[in-house]
Design a protein around this motif. Structure first.
Motif, PDB file in Angstrom:
ATOM      1  N   ASP A 180      52.505  79.906  80.742  1.00 29.34           N
ATOM      2  CA  ASP A 180      53.388  79.213  81.731  1.00 29.34           C
ATOM      3  C   ASP A 180      54.303  79.860  82.390  1.00 29.34           C
ATOM      4  O   ASP A 180      55.034  79.169  83.429  1.00 29.34           O
ATOM      5  CB  ASP A 180      54.236  78.207  80.509  1.00 29.34           C
ATOM      6  CG  ASP A 180      53.456  77.349  79.948  1.00 29.34           C
ATOM      7  OD1 ASP A 180      52.117  77.136  80.231  1.00 29.34           O
ATOM      8  OD2 ASP A 180      53.920  76.761  78.714  1.00 29.34           O
ATOM      9  N   SER A 181      54.568  81.076  82.214  1.00 32.98           N
ATOM     10  CA  SER A 181      55.542  81.894  83.063  1.00 32.98           C
ATOM     11  C   SER A 181      55.250  82.713  83.992  1.00 32.98           C
ATOM     12  O   SER A 181      55.745  82.805  85.277  1.00 32.98           O
ATOM     13  CB  SER A 181      56.318  82.864  82.103  1.00 32.98           C
ATOM     14  OG  SER A 181      57.460  82.261  81.210  1.00 32.98           O
ATOM     15  N   ILE A 182      53.746  82.781  84.134  1.00 32.44           N
ATOM     16  CA  ILE A 182      53.076  83.605  85.255  1.00 32.44           C
ATOM     17  C   ILE A 182      52.105  82.777  85.897  1.00 32.44           C
ATOM     18  O   ILE A 182      51.643  83.435  87.135  1.00 32.44           O
ATOM     19  CB  ILE A 182      52.602  84.766  84.455  1.00 32.44           C
ATOM     20  CG1 ILE A 182      51.284  84.531  83.767  1.00 32.44           C
ATOM     21  CG2 ILE A 182      53.570  85.561  83.967  1.00 32.44           C
ATOM     22  CD1 ILE A 182      50.636  85.777  83.299  1.00 32.44           C
ATOM     23  N   TYR A 183      51.655  81.633  85.750  1.00 29.78           N
ATOM     24  CA  TYR A 183      50.441  81.130  86.388  1.00 29.78           C
ATOM     25  C   TYR A 183      50.638  80.886  87.730  1.00 29.78           C
ATOM     26  O   TYR A 183      49.922  80.798  88.641  1.00 29.78           O
ATOM     27  CB  TYR A 183      49.965  79.855  85.758  1.00 29.78           C
ATOM     28  CG  TYR A 183      51.017  78.673  86.032  1.00 29.78           C
ATOM     29  CD1 TYR A 183      50.828  77.785  86.865  1.00 29.78           C
ATOM     30  CD2 TYR A 183      51.860  78.476  84.925  1.00 29.78           C
ATOM     31  CE1 TYR A 183      51.480  76.617  87.021  1.00 29.78           C
ATOM     32  CE2 TYR A 183      52.664  77.419  85.139  1.00 29.78           C
ATOM     33  CZ  TYR A 183      52.533  76.322  86.133  1.00 29.78           C
ATOM     34  OH  TYR A 183      53.487  75.462  86.305  1.00 29.78           O
ATOM     35  N   GLY A 184      52.103  80.609  88.211  1.00 35.79           N
ATOM     36  CA  GLY A 184      52.216  80.425  89.643  1.00 35.79           C
ATOM     37  C   GLY A 184      52.167  81.634  90.600  1.00 35.79           C
ATOM     38  O   GLY A 184      51.821  81.782  91.643  1.00 35.79           O
ATOM     39  N   PHE A 185      52.141  82.995  89.929  1.00 28.72           N
ATOM     40  CA  PHE A 185      51.743  84.150  90.740  1.00 28.72           C
ATOM     41  C   PHE A 185      50.358  84.174  91.330  1.00 28.72           C
ATOM     42  O   PHE A 185      49.963  85.149  92.271  1.00 28.72           O
ATOM     43  CB  PHE A 185      52.219  85.415  90.030  1.00 28.72           C
ATOM     44  CG  PHE A 185      53.485  85.627  89.735  1.00 28.72           C
ATOM     45  CD1 PHE A 185      54.502  86.146  90.507  1.00 28.72           C
ATOM     46  CD2 PHE A 185      54.139  84.928  88.348  1.00 28.72           C
ATOM     47  CE1 PHE A 185      55.925  86.115  90.597  1.00 28.72           C
ATOM     48  CE2 PHE A 185      55.559  85.208  88.366  1.00 28.72           C
ATOM     49  CZ  PHE A 185      56.266  85.970  89.237  1.00 28.72           C
ATOM     50  N   ALA A 186      49.432  83.516  90.660  1.00 27.60           N
ATOM     51  CA  ALA A 186      48.138  83.681  90.995  1.00 27.60           C
ATOM     52  C   ALA A 186      48.065  83.076  92.538  1.00 27.60           C
ATOM     53  O   ALA A 186      47.125  83.299  93.202  1.00 27.60           O
ATOM     54  CB  ALA A 186      47.300  82.796  89.886  1.00 27.60           C
ATOM     55  N   THR A 187      48.737  82.049  92.747  1.00 25.41           N
ATOM     56  CA  THR A 187      48.637  81.427  94.059  1.00 25.41           C
ATOM     57  C   THR A 187      49.171  82.177  95.051  1.00 25.41           C
ATOM     58  O   THR A 187      48.758  81.927  96.270  1.00 25.41           O
ATOM     59  CB  THR A 187      49.545  80.215  94.142  1.00 25.41           C
ATOM     60  OG1 THR A 187      51.138  80.372  93.806  1.00 25.41           O
ATOM     61  CG2 THR A 187      49.124  79.023  93.187  1.00 25.41           C
ATOM     62  N   PRO A 202      47.423  86.501  81.042  1.00 19.11           N
ATOM     63  CA  PRO A 202      48.286  85.736  80.135  1.00 19.11           C
ATOM     64  C   PRO A 202      48.177  86.737  78.784  1.00 19.11           C
ATOM     65  O   PRO A 202      47.148  86.893  78.432  1.00 19.11           O
ATOM     66  CB  PRO A 202      47.597  84.376  80.002  1.00 19.11           C
ATOM     67  CG  PRO A 202      46.832  84.337  81.221  1.00 19.11           C
ATOM     68  CD  PRO A 202      46.533  85.771  82.055  1.00 19.11           C
ATOM     69  N   ILE A 203      49.355  86.381  78.172  1.00 17.00           N
ATOM     70  CA  ILE A 203      49.552  87.307  76.808  1.00 17.00           C
ATOM     71  C   ILE A 203      50.047  86.230  75.688  1.00 17.00           C
ATOM     72  O   ILE A 203      51.164  85.780  76.155  1.00 17.00           O
ATOM     73  CB  ILE A 203      50.528  88.381  77.147  1.00 17.00           C
ATOM     74  CG1 ILE A 203      50.078  89.326  78.101  1.00 17.00           C
ATOM     75  CG2 ILE A 203      50.763  89.318  75.804  1.00 17.00           C
ATOM     76  CD1 ILE A 203      49.128  89.940  78.006  1.00 17.00           C
ATOM     77  N   GLN A 204      49.450  86.278  74.716  1.00 17.01           N
ATOM     78  CA  GLN A 204      49.619  85.528  73.712  1.00 17.01           C
ATOM     79  C   GLN A 204      50.588  86.091  72.649  1.00 17.01           C
ATOM     80  O   GLN A 204      51.632  85.439  72.096  1.00 17.01           O
ATOM     81  CB  GLN A 204      48.517  85.068  72.890  1.00 17.01           C
ATOM     82  CG  GLN A 204      47.613  84.040  73.680  1.00 17.01           C
ATOM     83  CD  GLN A 204      48.297  82.806  74.367  1.00 17.01           C
ATOM     84  OE1 GLN A 204      48.929  82.173  73.732  1.00 17.01           O
ATOM     85  NE2 GLN A 204      48.076  82.674  75.672  1.00 17.01           N
ATOM     86  N   ASP A 205      50.401  87.479  72.345  1.00 15.89           N
ATOM     87  CA  ASP A 205      51.007  88.017  71.334  1.00 15.89           C
ATOM     88  C   ASP A 205      51.566  89.404  71.555  1.00 15.89           C
ATOM     89  O   ASP A 205      50.731  90.006  72.690  1.00 15.89           O
ATOM     90  CB  ASP A 205      50.694  87.959  69.903  1.00 15.89           C
ATOM     91  CG  ASP A 205      49.167  88.647  70.032  1.00 15.89           C
ATOM     92  OD1 ASP A 205      49.209  89.783  70.080  1.00 15.89           O
ATOM     93  OD2 ASP A 205      48.300  88.012  69.848  1.00 15.89           O
ATOM     94  N   ALA A 206      52.509  90.080  71.026  1.00 21.73           N
ATOM     95  CA  ALA A 206      52.983  91.526  71.396  1.00 21.73           C
ATOM     96  C   ALA A 206      51.721  92.508  71.323  1.00 21.73           C
ATOM     97  O   ALA A 206      51.713  93.417  71.940  1.00 21.73           O
ATOM     98  CB  ALA A 206      53.954  91.998  70.544  1.00 21.73           C
TER      99      ALA A 206
END
Length: 106
Positions: free
Chosen positions: A11-18, A25-29
């Protein structure tokens, strides 16, 4: 040719793909540290990483601080921001221009 990567919650990074940046995308540490090592060892000159994710494996990131590449830049995410990203950018600007451009010279 060098590339730019962005790591963090989707949710925080998907816009950078444009913008043409490679997103991870990372789910856990634990998986984040593994992906970070792979990206840092690849053809990426710049790695943007969300503040909250960077806190999860800060010691891994610290290993790259003295190196020229990759440049690791903390960015705010949608949530759980610490302010370290803004502080880091401020510090880099101070080093580059010799003064704090937001609050004047110290």
């Amino acid at each position: 040719m060098y590339k730019i990567a962005v790591l963090g919650p989707y949710d925080s990074i998907y816009g950078f793909a444009t913008l043409g940046l490679d997103i991870f995308p990372i789910q856990d540490a634990k998986s984040g540290a593994q992906v970070f090592r792979q990206v840092a060892g690849g053809d990426y000159a710049v790695i943007y990483i969300t503040e909250s994710l960077a806190e999860e494996f800060a010691d891994e990131i610290e290993k790259y601080k003295g190196q020229l590449l990759p440049s690791i830049i903390l960015i705010p995410g949608i949530s759980q921001n610490t302010g370290k990203g803004v502080e880091n950018v401020k510090k880099c600007v101070e080093q580059a221009v010799g003064s704090d451009i937001i609050f004047g010279e110290k």
